[in-house]
Design an enzyme around this catalytic site. Structure first.
Site, mmCIF file in Angstrom:
data_model
loop_
_atom_site.group_PDB
_atom_site.id
_atom_site.type_symbol
_atom_site.label_atom_id
_atom_site.label_comp_id
_atom_site.label_asym_id
_atom_site.label_seq_id
_atom_site.Cartn_x
_atom_site.Cartn_y
_atom_site.Cartn_z
ATOM 1 N N GLU A 199 -4.684 -12.365 13.619
ATOM 2 C CA GLU A 199 -4.324 -10.952 13.575
ATOM 3 C C GLU A 199 -5.532 -10.094 13.936
ATOM 4 O O GLU A 199 -5.395 -9.011 14.499
ATOM 5 C CB GLU A 199 -3.801 -10.586 12.182
ATOM 6 C CG GLU A 199 -3.067 -9.259 12.138
ATOM 7 C CD GLU A 199 -2.286 -9.062 10.854
ATOM 8 O OE1 GLU A 199 -1.092 -9.437 10.808
ATOM 9 O OE2 GLU A 199 -2.876 -8.541 9.878
ATOM 10 N N GLU A 253 10.003 -5.721 4.008
ATOM 11 C CA GLU A 253 10.239 -7.028 3.379
ATOM 12 C C GLU A 253 9.881 -7.000 1.890
ATOM 13 O O GLU A 253 10.632 -7.489 1.046
ATOM 14 C CB GLU A 253 9.418 -8.115 4.086
ATOM 15 C CG GLU A 253 9.752 -8.312 5.554
ATOM 16 C CD GLU A 253 8.885 -7.473 6.472
ATOM 17 O OE1 GLU A 253 8.793 -7.814 7.665
ATOM 18 O OE2 GLU A 253 8.297 -6.467 5.999
ATOM 19 N N HIS A 277 -2.927 -38.753 9.301
ATOM 20 C CA HIS A 277 -1.703 -39.510 9.562
ATOM 21 C C HIS A 277 -0.632 -38.617 10.189
ATOM 22 O O HIS A 277 0.558 -38.940 10.130
ATOM 23 C CB HIS A 277 -1.200 -40.126 8.257
ATOM 24 C CG HIS A 277 -2.149 -41.138 7.689
ATOM 25 N ND1 HIS A 277 -2.049 -42.485 7.955
ATOM 26 C CD2 HIS A 277 -3.239 -40.988 6.903
ATOM 27 C CE1 HIS A 277 -3.026 -43.127 7.334
ATOM 28 N NE2 HIS A 277 -3.771 -42.243 6.694
ATOM 29 N N LYS A 281 0.839 -1.205 0.000
ATOM 30 C CA LYS A 281 0.000 0.000 0.000
ATOM 31 C C LYS A 281 0.871 1.251 0.000
ATOM 32 O O LYS A 281 0.655 2.172 -0.783
ATOM 33 C CB LYS A 281 -0.926 -0.015 1.203
ATOM 34 C CG LYS A 281 -1.890 1.173 1.245
ATOM 35 C CD LYS A 281 -2.779 1.144 2.482
ATOM 36 C CE LYS A 281 -3.769 0.023 2.441
ATOM 37 N NZ LYS A 281 -4.743 0.079 3.567
ATOM 38 N N GLY A 323 -5.268 -5.445 5.254
ATOM 39 C CA GLY A 323 -4.483 -6.377 4.450
ATOM 40 C C GLY A 323 -5.056 -7.777 4.422
ATOM 41 O O GLY A 323 -5.112 -8.429 3.374
ATOM 42 N N ARG A 324 -5.503 -8.271 5.577
ATOM 43 C CA ARG A 324 -5.996 -9.642 5.644
ATOM 44 C C ARG A 324 -7.400 -9.783 5.066
ATOM 45 O O ARG A 324 -7.936 -10.887 4.990
ATOM 46 C CB ARG A 324 -5.958 -10.147 7.086
ATOM 47 C CG ARG A 324 -6.725 -9.277 8.084
ATOM 48 C CD ARG A 324 -6.383 -9.672 9.513
ATOM 49 N NE ARG A 324 -6.976 -8.810 10.528
ATOM 50 C CZ ARG A 324 -6.478 -7.644 10.921
ATOM 51 N NH1 ARG A 324 -5.381 -7.169 10.351
ATOM 52 N NH2 ARG A 324 -7.066 -6.932 11.865
#
Length: 543
Positions: free
Chosen positions: A355, A214, A386, A208, A269-270
């Site tokens: 979050e 990162e 499993h 944004k 964001g999420r």
């Protein structure tokens, strides 16, 4: 809603008393007492079928949980969110991911602007661009068509696109290769571009502010990778596009602002996979399938907004989550999709739920005195059977489970789907009813082995079913959990739409970065951090 502490509310106190009465009641007894329970405690809406009968609840439990929702003002909070009130109080923002999938003829205003028209303008730009790339009309710097698309983002700018791509891979253009980069670990980008030709590769940089550490670290390294092959700064504009709102930084990077796709402060964001953050999804499946996904979101939005709470899928799921977290003390929820395409769905829900509701401060600034925010986790079936189902069946922890399944598969292969779905129904049945010591003895089991082979059962689960995994179905499933998370946040009286807990570690990392580049600097952290930095500087190789 007044901010009366949750734990002092009349409906909460009634639930506490009710819990003491039924906490040791076994699901075997509940089903025995009500032969029609499996039909009565089920709900179908917006193309999804929810069986919640295998929960440790009675009709009275649901009555009290619904009363809690009413007392906490859930209906008013839903209306406030949908009309664009600034319910994200710590950031003074509206929360309008629902506007991302609103119909074109709807009108929702934020600060005087009709956001729906803005959303559709961006969707049109995305559609035009996606069609050009998919049809081969968008050419790279050397005139070749784009064959590789690398999405660079982090958090919601990565988890949503990755999950959606994997979930809708059946609908993806096989002529295009998609890869996703999020981790600042150089291995992530190095592996993502391995084997790709620079002149056939398009990078989507999703940030944004276009300053996310990162994301921009990876974007600049991708830029260097491209220029090592194409040797001309002019190539950047043909091989990079941006999902951002910072036009100045986008231009400075070398991206044409005509290829910048925007979104808004009222999109967390999420909650952004159906915004321009989903550009990689649209490139993969095409504008029509992307629109079908938005239609699925919208269908669940309308169900959540209008349905009575006792027939409202997200409300029921959210209230059950509160029931287990706050009364049974359950700390986790397992989400178990029985469809390989949904292998990244649990990871997506981790951010969405944790979050959003990983908070210990109520809206009025007080510290809560009840648990919030369960830990979400899971793997696709039958792989998890499993791996960790042993703990769910016979461990000491109560882990509510959501089983997701489909009546029909996208890849019919012999008897595979029947076997897959038999496991869905069998696992939910086994968790609920278990296997008594007497049943084990009747099988001829030696007495010393009986305790080891006994399943106590009484482990709760929901089963959520749909016809098949389509783009529309994916939208419905994501919105189902979005609104369930919101329901939980309203009950807990917390702000589900900020994420201040993400910030501190990032700020401290910015302080430490120059200390790693300069071993001579005087360190002023605690003794542990100082020692770790010194050890790293001593042993790190710059070659």
């Amino acid at each position: 809603m007044d901010h009366k502490p949750l734990s002092t509310r009349e409906s909460w106190l009634a639930l506490e008393a009710h819990y003491q009465n039924i906490r040791n009641t076994h699901l075997r007894d509940l089903f025995r007492a009500d032969p029609m329970r499996g039909e009565r405690m089920a709900c179908e809406a917006a193309g999804l079928y929810l069986d919640y009968s295998k929960n440790r609840i009675t009709a009275e439990t649901m009555h009290l949980l619904l009363a809690l929702a009413e007392e906490c003002g859930l209906r008013e909070r839903i209306e406030a969110m949908f009309r664009g009130d600034k319910i994200n109080i710590t950031e003074n923002r509206a929360v309008l991911h629902t506007a991302l999938r609103a119909r074109r003829d709807q009108h929702i205003y934020v600060d005087g602007a009709d956001v729906v028209s803005e959303v559709h303008a961006v969707l049109e730009c995305m559609s035009a661009f996606s069609s050009r790339v998919r049809q081969g009309d968008w050419k790279g710097y050397t005139g070749k068509r784009i064959r590789n698309i690398v999405n660079i983002g982090i958090g919601g700018s990565d988890l949503g696109p990755v999950m959606a791509y994997e979930a809708l891979r059946h609908y993806s253009d096989p002529a295009l290769i998609f890869r996703f980069v999020s981790n600042v670990d150089g291995t992530d980008l190095s592996e993502a571009v391995r084997g790709l030709q620079a002149d056939e590769t398009l990078f989507i940089v999703s940030s944004k502010t276009f300053t996310t550490l990162e994301t921009m670290t990876n974007a600049h390294s991708a830029r260097q990778w491209l220029l090592r092959s194409l040797h001309d700064e002019a190539a950047i504009a043909r091989h990079f596009v941006a999902v951002s709102t910072n036009e100045a930084e986008v231009r400075r990077f070398g991206i044409d602002s005509a290829n910048m796709f925007g979104f808004w402060d009222w999109v967390g964001g999420r909650y952004s996979m159906d915004s321009a953050i989903g550009l990689s999804t649209m490139l993969a499946v095409g504008p029509d399938n992307f629109q079908a996904m938005l239609s699925g979101f919208h269908a669940m939005d309308e169900h959540f907004r209008t349905a009575l709470f006792d027939r409202n899928l997200p409300v029921i799921l959210g209230l059950l989550a509160v029931w287990y977290a706050d009364f049974f003390g359950s700390q986790t929820v397992a989400v178990l999709p029985y469809d390989q395409y949904l292998k990244r769905f649990p990871a997506y829900l981790q951010q969405l739920a944790m979050e959003s509701n990983g908070k210990h401060i109520a809206l009025d600034g007080s510290i809560v005195d009840y648990p919030t925010g369960a830990i979400y986790w899971g793997e696709p079936g039958t792989n998890g059977q499993h791996s960790f189902y042993q703990l769910i069946h016979q461990g000491t922890r109560l882990i509510p489970c959501d089983f997701l399944g489909f009546f029909n598969t996208l890849n019919p292969l012999d008897n595979h789907h029947n076997l897959l779905m038999a496991n869905v129904f069998a696992q939910a049945e086994a968790l609920a009813f278990g296997k008594s010591a007497d049943d084990v003895r009747k099988e001829g089991t030696p007495e010393w082995l009986v305790p080891h082979r006994t399943f106590e059962g009484n482990r709760p689960s929901n089963v959520i079913l749909a016809d098949r995994l389509t783009p529309e179905t994916l939208g419905k499933l994501v919105a189902l959990y979005e609104h369930s998370v919101f329901t939980q946040g309203v009950i807990w009286d917390i702000d589900s739409f900020d994420q201040w807990g993400v910030e501190l570690g990032k700020v401290l990392a910015q302080r430490i970065v120059p200390e790693l580049a300069n071993p001579e600097v005087t360190l002023t952290h605690d003794s542990s951090t100082n020692t770790l930095i010194h050890l790293y500087n001593t042993r790190h190789s710059t070659h």
